[in-house]
Design a protein around this motif. Sequence first.
Motif, mmCIF file in Angstrom:
data_model
loop_
_atom_site.group_PDB
_atom_site.id
_atom_site.type_symbol
_atom_site.label_atom_id
_atom_site.label_comp_id
_atom_site.label_asym_id
_atom_site.label_seq_id
_atom_site.Cartn_x
_atom_site.Cartn_y
_atom_site.Cartn_z
ATOM 1 N N THR A 61 54.665 28.719 76.017
ATOM 2 C CA THR A 61 55.140 30.060 76.339
ATOM 3 C C THR A 61 54.392 31.073 75.503
ATOM 4 O O THR A 61 53.812 30.754 74.466
ATOM 5 C CB THR A 61 56.651 30.185 76.079
ATOM 6 O OG1 THR A 61 56.879 29.938 74.698
ATOM 7 C CG2 THR A 61 57.439 29.210 76.915
ATOM 8 N N ALA A 62 54.436 32.301 75.956
ATOM 9 C CA ALA A 62 53.751 33.379 75.251
ATOM 10 C C ALA A 62 54.678 34.575 75.163
ATOM 11 O O ALA A 62 55.662 34.684 75.892
ATOM 12 C CB ALA A 62 52.475 33.760 75.993
ATOM 13 N N ARG A 63 54.361 35.464 74.248
ATOM 14 C CA ARG A 63 55.113 36.712 74.165
ATOM 15 C C ARG A 63 54.130 37.863 74.268
ATOM 16 O O ARG A 63 52.996 37.785 73.767
ATOM 17 C CB ARG A 63 55.952 36.805 72.896
ATOM 18 C CG ARG A 63 55.174 36.956 71.627
ATOM 19 C CD ARG A 63 56.128 36.991 70.435
ATOM 20 N NE ARG A 63 55.390 37.346 69.241
ATOM 21 C CZ ARG A 63 55.726 38.325 68.423
ATOM 22 N NH1 ARG A 63 56.797 39.032 68.667
ATOM 23 N NH2 ARG A 63 55.008 38.591 67.358
ATOM 24 N N ILE A 64 54.570 38.912 74.935
ATOM 25 C CA ILE A 64 53.755 40.111 75.132
ATOM 26 C C ILE A 64 54.481 41.245 74.435
ATOM 27 O O ILE A 64 55.668 41.479 74.674
ATOM 28 C CB ILE A 64 53.582 40.418 76.628
ATOM 29 C CG1 ILE A 64 52.859 39.261 77.315
ATOM 30 C CG2 ILE A 64 52.829 41.720 76.825
ATOM 31 C CD1 ILE A 64 52.797 39.370 78.820
ATOM 32 N N ALA A 123 55.613 34.039 80.209
ATOM 33 C CA ALA A 123 55.551 35.044 79.146
ATOM 34 C C ALA A 123 56.826 35.867 79.109
ATOM 35 O O ALA A 123 57.446 36.133 80.137
ATOM 36 C CB ALA A 123 54.358 35.962 79.363
ATOM 37 N N VAL A 124 57.215 36.256 77.904
ATOM 38 C CA VAL A 124 58.371 37.116 77.672
ATOM 39 C C VAL A 124 57.858 38.433 77.125
ATOM 40 O O VAL A 124 57.079 38.451 76.158
ATOM 41 C CB VAL A 124 59.345 36.458 76.664
ATOM 42 C CG1 VAL A 124 60.498 37.383 76.352
ATOM 43 C CG2 VAL A 124 59.819 35.131 77.175
ATOM 44 N N VAL A 125 58.282 39.540 77.731
ATOM 45 C CA VAL A 125 57.844 40.861 77.290
ATOM 46 C C VAL A 125 58.882 41.423 76.330
ATOM 47 O O VAL A 125 60.064 41.500 76.648
ATOM 48 C CB VAL A 125 57.660 41.814 78.491
ATOM 49 C CG1 VAL A 125 57.259 43.197 78.012
ATOM 50 C CG2 VAL A 125 56.624 41.258 79.447
ATOM 51 N N HIS A 126 58.422 41.795 75.145
ATOM 52 C CA HIS A 126 59.289 42.431 74.149
ATOM 53 C C HIS A 126 59.047 43.935 74.233
ATOM 54 O O HIS A 126 57.953 44.406 73.921
ATOM 55 C CB HIS A 126 58.979 41.919 72.739
ATOM 56 C CG HIS A 126 59.301 40.479 72.556
ATOM 57 N ND1 HIS A 126 60.560 40.044 72.248
ATOM 58 C CD2 HIS A 126 58.537 39.370 72.656
ATOM 59 C CE1 HIS A 126 60.556 38.730 72.148
ATOM 60 N NE2 HIS A 126 59.336 38.287 72.403
ATOM 61 N N ALA A 161 48.850 36.567 82.378
ATOM 62 C CA ALA A 161 49.776 35.441 82.218
ATOM 63 C C ALA A 161 50.131 34.832 83.572
ATOM 64 O O ALA A 161 50.204 33.607 83.711
ATOM 65 C CB ALA A 161 51.032 35.901 81.489
ATOM 66 N N ALA A 162 50.334 35.674 84.566
ATOM 67 C CA ALA A 162 50.668 35.159 85.902
ATOM 68 C C ALA A 162 49.475 34.428 86.520
ATOM 69 O O ALA A 162 49.650 33.406 87.178
ATOM 70 C CB ALA A 162 51.098 36.316 86.798
#
Length: 92
Positions: free
Chosen positions: A2-5, A72-75, A65-66
């Motif tokens: 997973t990733a975070r943006i 991915a989770v956007v903060h 990411a797509a």
Amino acid sequence: MTARIYQRPKNAMQSGKALMDQWILEFAPAEAKQPDPLMGWAGSGDMQQQVQLHFASQDEAQAYAARYGIPAVVHATPPRRLKIQAYADNFR
């Protein structure tokens, strides 16, 4: 994987706002860091922890990411609160 943006925060030690408009995509750690028995440094075999991708907008980061199938989770960036005061207020 997973990733975070997120958007780069303003540096608290400087008054400038350079690079604040960049969005960063970074990967979450896949394994915990462990101390090296010889030197005592913390490390892991996960190489994706070292990768940071910079984008001009949130949409570009989400599209990347797509395209590569990265969840991915956007903060969201918290709103800035300004504390406006006069110099004389320091001596009240």
